[in-house]
Scaffold this active site. Sequence first.
Site, PDB file in Angstrom:
ATOM      1  N   SER A  24       0.987  -1.169   0.070  1.00 33.14           N
ATOM      2  CA  SER A  24       0.020   0.192  -0.032  1.00 33.14           C
ATOM      3  C   SER A  24       1.177   1.085   0.106  1.00 33.14           C
ATOM      4  O   SER A  24       0.573   2.176  -0.813  1.00 33.14           O
ATOM      5  CB  SER A  24      -0.739  -0.085   1.279  1.00 33.14           C
ATOM      6  OG  SER A  24      -1.910  -0.952   1.065  1.00 33.14           O
ATOM      7  N   ARG A 123     -13.720  -6.886 -11.091  1.00 37.91           N
ATOM      8  CA  ARG A 123     -13.897  -6.198  -9.709  1.00 37.91           C
ATOM      9  C   ARG A 123     -14.543  -5.077 -10.010  1.00 37.91           C
ATOM     10  O   ARG A 123     -14.193  -4.184 -10.827  1.00 37.91           O
ATOM     11  CB  ARG A 123     -12.525  -5.947  -9.127  1.00 37.91           C
ATOM     12  CG  ARG A 123     -11.950  -7.353  -8.844  1.00 37.91           C
ATOM     13  CD  ARG A 123     -10.516  -7.160  -8.398  1.00 37.91           C
ATOM     14  NE  ARG A 123     -10.549  -6.773  -6.918  1.00 37.91           N
ATOM     15  CZ  ARG A 123      -9.354  -6.416  -6.307  1.00 37.91           C
ATOM     16  NH1 ARG A 123      -8.190  -6.883  -6.731  1.00 37.91           N
ATOM     17  NH2 ARG A 123      -9.476  -5.998  -5.093  1.00 37.91           N
ATOM     18  N   SER A 168     -13.575   1.043   2.594  1.00 34.36           N
ATOM     19  CA  SER A 168     -12.440   0.655   1.619  1.00 34.36           C
ATOM     20  C   SER A 168     -11.358   1.829   1.531  1.00 34.36           C
ATOM     21  O   SER A 168     -11.712   3.018   1.341  1.00 34.36           O
ATOM     22  CB  SER A 168     -13.163   0.606   0.384  1.00 34.36           C
ATOM     23  OG  SER A 168     -12.037   0.590  -0.716  1.00 34.36           O
ATOM     24  N   GLN A 170      -9.079   2.202  -0.499  1.00 37.71           N
ATOM     25  CA  GLN A 170      -8.827   2.535  -1.777  1.00 37.71           C
ATOM     26  C   GLN A 170      -9.811   3.390  -2.366  1.00 37.71           C
ATOM     27  O   GLN A 170      -9.217   4.675  -3.003  1.00 37.71           O
ATOM     28  CB  GLN A 170      -8.765   1.329  -2.661  1.00 37.71           C
ATOM     29  CG  GLN A 170      -7.619   0.277  -2.622  1.00 37.71           C
ATOM     30  CD  GLN A 170      -8.094  -1.025  -3.450  1.00 37.71           C
ATOM     31  OE1 GLN A 170      -9.037  -1.324  -3.822  1.00 37.71           O
ATOM     32  NE2 GLN A 170      -7.063  -1.833  -3.216  1.00 37.71           N
ATOM     33  N   ASP A 316      -6.685  -8.552   4.353  1.00 42.59           N
ATOM     34  CA  ASP A 316      -5.766  -9.246   3.524  1.00 42.59           C
ATOM     35  C   ASP A 316      -5.096 -10.416   4.150  1.00 42.59           C
ATOM     36  O   ASP A 316      -4.543 -11.359   3.674  1.00 42.59           O
ATOM     37  CB  ASP A 316      -4.641  -8.392   3.089  1.00 42.59           C
ATOM     38  CG  ASP A 316      -5.166  -7.267   2.004  1.00 42.59           C
ATOM     39  OD1 ASP A 316      -6.281  -7.266   1.389  1.00 42.59           O
ATOM     40  OD2 ASP A 316      -4.409  -6.076   1.809  1.00 42.59           O
ATOM     41  N   LYS A 343     -12.132  -9.440  -3.915  1.00 38.84           N
ATOM     42  CA  LYS A 343     -10.645  -9.413  -3.927  1.00 38.84           C
ATOM     43  C   LYS A 343     -10.232  -9.885  -5.366  1.00 38.84           C
ATOM     44  O   LYS A 343     -11.042 -10.093  -6.360  1.00 38.84           O
ATOM     45  CB  LYS A 343      -9.889  -9.976  -2.728  1.00 38.84           C
ATOM     46  CG  LYS A 343     -10.408  -9.158  -1.296  1.00 38.84           C
ATOM     47  CD  LYS A 343      -9.860  -7.783  -1.444  1.00 38.84           C
ATOM     48  CE  LYS A 343     -10.151  -7.097  -0.293  1.00 38.84           C
ATOM     49  NZ  LYS A 343      -9.821  -5.490  -0.352  1.00 38.84           N
ATOM     50  N   ARG A 347     -12.515 -14.528  -2.118  1.00 39.76           N
ATOM     51  CA  ARG A 347     -11.431 -15.027  -1.136  1.00 39.76           C
ATOM     52  C   ARG A 347     -12.399 -16.124  -0.203  1.00 39.76           C
ATOM     53  O   ARG A 347     -11.552 -17.030   0.413  1.00 39.76           O
ATOM     54  CB  ARG A 347     -10.534 -14.221  -0.459  1.00 39.76           C
ATOM     55  CG  ARG A 347      -9.501 -13.945  -1.308  1.00 39.76           C
ATOM     56  CD  ARG A 347      -8.205 -12.977  -0.651  1.00 39.76           C
ATOM     57  NE  ARG A 347      -7.418 -12.671  -1.448  1.00 39.76           N
ATOM     58  CZ  ARG A 347      -6.668 -11.423  -1.371  1.00 39.76           C
ATOM     59  NH1 ARG A 347      -6.814 -10.574  -0.400  1.00 39.76           N
ATOM     60  NH2 ARG A 347      -5.718 -11.252  -2.264  1.00 39.76           N
TER      61      ARG A 347
HETATM   62  C1  S3P Z   1      -5.592  -1.399   0.018  1.00 35.46           C
HETATM   63  C2  S3P Z   1      -6.856  -1.692   0.556  1.00 35.46           C
HETATM   64  C3  S3P Z   1      -7.469  -2.797   0.826  1.00 35.46           C
HETATM   65  C4  S3P Z   1      -6.588  -4.041   0.509  1.00 35.46           C
HETATM   66  C5  S3P Z   1      -5.655  -3.975  -0.809  1.00 35.46           C
HETATM   67  C6  S3P Z   1      -4.933  -2.559  -0.497  1.00 35.46           C
HETATM   68  C7  S3P Z   1      -4.690  -0.126  -0.149  1.00 35.46           C
HETATM   69  O1  S3P Z   1      -8.504  -2.828  -0.238  1.00 35.46           O
HETATM   70  O2  S3P Z   1      -7.311  -5.188   0.234  1.00 35.46           O
HETATM   71  O3  S3P Z   1      -4.713  -5.046  -0.873  1.00 35.46           O
HETATM   72  O4  S3P Z   1      -3.825  -0.017  -0.589  1.00 35.46           O
HETATM   73  O5  S3P Z   1      -5.565   0.992  -0.001  1.00 35.46           O
HETATM   74  P1  S3P Z   1      -9.925  -2.036   0.042  1.00 35.46           P
HETATM   75  O6  S3P Z   1      -9.521  -0.651   0.355  1.00 35.46           O
HETATM   76  O7  S3P Z   1     -10.588  -2.309  -1.228  1.00 35.46           O
HETATM   77  O8  S3P Z   1     -10.278  -2.744   1.134  1.00 35.46           O
END
Ligand code: S3P
Length: 429
Positions: A24, A123, A168, A170, A316, A343, A347
């Site tokens: 990340s 996704r 999330s 992300q 994760d 994911k 999963r």
């Molecule tokens: C991540 C956020 C997570 C995680 C991914 C990396 C990130 O996803 O599962 O491996 O770097 O912000 P989500 O934000 O969709 O939960």
Amino acid sequence: MADIELYPTKKSLQGEMVVPGDKSISHRSVIFASLAEGTSHIRNFLTGEDCLRTVEAFRLMGVHIDQHGSDLAIHGRGIAHLKEPVSPIYFGNSGTTARLMSGVLAGLPLFTTAFGDESLSKRPMDRVVIPLKKMGAEISGRDHDSLLPLSFKGKKLKGDIHELKVKSAQVKSALLLAGMLAEGETKVIEMGETRNHTEMLLPEFGVEVNVEGRMVTIKGGQQPSGADLKVPGDISSAAFFIVASSITPGSEMIIRDVGLNPTRDGVIRAMERMGADISTHIHTYIGQEPVGDIHIRAGSLRGVTLEGDLIPNVIDEIPILALAATQAEGTTVIKDAEELRHKETDRIHAVVQTLTALGAKVEALKDGMVIHGKTELTGGSIHSYGDHRIGMMGAVASLICQNPVTILDKDCISISYPSFFQHLNEALK
Ligand code: S3P
């Protein structure tokens, strides 16, 4: 698509190790440095395929990035100097690249198209597309603009207030990046705590971010400046060695220089609750990110319930925690984890199928799974489902299986941990 056959060994894990840089933080450091004015040096960058997709995206936009092993020099010339790519951007398997870059591409005055591999193309992208459109973004894609490929007719967006519908990081990060490029102020209000690397790292690049409880505010029109940083070890990669050491009799490992951000360290807390012999020692801060060592010894485990606010923190790590649960006395219940269905693969399905094939007693729930321990694992042939974390879970399981384990399509492991098998071999003594 190479396979690997892993034979039972009487060995345990011993000694010290370091795991590669955090995925990340690696993605974010490339994004922030590429938007920055001035050169940034990023050390211990994760050279896994996912993070290299983010590097390639910015190279296509004219950013000069030198790579020497895990060290990057990123020669940012500022937001205004990013060039329109002449060909589509390939996000590969990387959800983080896809979501975070969507926030960037929507807010730059460039036309871009982007696509992903088979898994990423399934996704959901509407979780970022819908709120970005609220800011004025022009994005189109398959299935009512919810799936890759996507095209961005980028432009100056307007700051907005977003109440997130998914937990999330992300999505939060995509909207903060769009907000940084927009006119006016953007607020993101989270449903629950998720990893906060974006909020912690943007200030290292001179960008002001304000966090009050679950609300993050960013002012538009900020130009990041270059920064130097060393990426801490990835706790999500360390998790495979934490569980391997905990369930393989006689093991004792120290994993050094791991990122122990409280929004990411749930795996340690989950293992503690399961009764693992584990301790951590924070010795440095990289910016605001705590970094430390993890000491883990083999021992007996007990079943627990993992649910609620802990879930985004360990999202994760659930596959490897599920393997740990097969070795715990009693029942482990994992719930509130429906996000696992979105994911790299579903999963919940993949973990249940894989552990069942290896002899465990596991049932799927709509939003998680129930694992009945303690079971002796037999071994057998399993598929990675093209998912790095499922592949690594299978490899760790092989350490305690009675018979060989064959992992079909093991190459996906290099998405987040290219040196995984080398590190596992070095730890086994
Ligand atoms: C991540 C956020 C997570 C995680 C991914 C990396 C990130 O996803 O599962 O491996 O770097 O912000 P989500 O934000 O969709 O939960």
